[in-house]
Motif scaffolding. Structure first.
Motif: not given
Length: 248
Positions: A111-112, A158, A162
């Motif tokens: 989903g990055c 980050n 995820h």
């Protein structure tokens, strides 16, 4: 230095492969020795390799959890590269087949966005400048390298955020495959957890925090619940909460 050491919570708790463990130990030693000696340029190179190791472990976990999407993400690579990536026996082997910057494209599978991937990969470009003779020292003081480390640690956090769904997919698959204790590789639940969850999946303290938080009671009505419960309880006992849980 303290913020840099926090990266250890995002690297594997332990490795079954002695040479890989020795490699990570060497990088940590190289970072700390050069940092303490104020050779910040070399400290940054060692820390970058630790950062890229974290990325490669994450990509390994994505490949294990989502092999079909991973294979689809290789569209555009040469056919020999596609096969070799799927057959890699270690996360460190990815870089035998790919450029460092290419490895980040697989983070889109969790989903990055393109913008985020660009942020993750920017450190490769910075490192490349340092790794060539330019006549310039980029990190002249502690403040400069500390700022770089803080930037890198932000992106580590980050990526790890995820990765939560991937880690839980791996954990639930691990439990589902061991509903029958007769099929375990080891008689002791803790040994089974360490070998076939932690080592096989390159699990870090941050990863294991997600596993500990899994609602094992949600599996109560499934076959083999007692075996799964024994494994979960062993995981909790062997890998207790630490600062990662406190920060979550």
């Amino acid at each position: 230095m303290d913020e840099a050491l926090e990266l250890g919570a995002y690297l594997p708790q332990s490795l079954a492969n002695a040479s890989e463990q020795a490699y990570l130990d060497f990088l940590w030693s190289a970072f700390q020795t050069n940092y303490q000696s104020e050779r910040y340029e070399f400290a940054s190179l060692a820390f970058h390799l630790l950062y890229m190791s974290f990325v490669s472990f994450s990509i390994w976990q994505i490949r294990l959890a989502r092999p079909d999407p991973f294979a689809m993400a290789m569209v555009g690579f040469r056919s020999d590269e596609e096969g070799s990536l799927m057959d890699c026996e270690s996360p460190f082997k990815f870089y035998d087949r790919l450029k460092e910057s290419q490895i980040f494209r697989f983070l889109k599978l969790i989903g990055c966005t393109n913008q985020q991937v660009g942020e993750f990969a920017k450190f490769v470009r910075r490192r490349n400048k340092i790794a060539h003779p330019t006549g310039t020292v980029f990190f002249n003081d502690r403040a400069a390298i500390d700022a770089e480390i803080a930037d890198m640690m932000k992106e580590v956090g980050n990526i790890e955020a995820h990765m939560e769904p991937v880690i839980l997919e791996l954990y639930q698959r691990f439990l589902a495959d061991r509903a029958d204790e007769e099929l375990w590789s080891f008689a002791v639940p803790g040994d089974e957890v360490t070998a076939n969850l932690v080592h096989a999946n390159y699990m870090s303290a941050a990863d294991l925090a997600y596993c500990r938080a899994f609602d094992i009671e949600s599996l109560r009505d499934e076959p083999g619940f007692e075996a799964k419960l024994a494994l979960h309880q062993s995981l909790v006992a062997l890998y207790p909460p630490d600062e990662i849980d406190d920060a979550a």
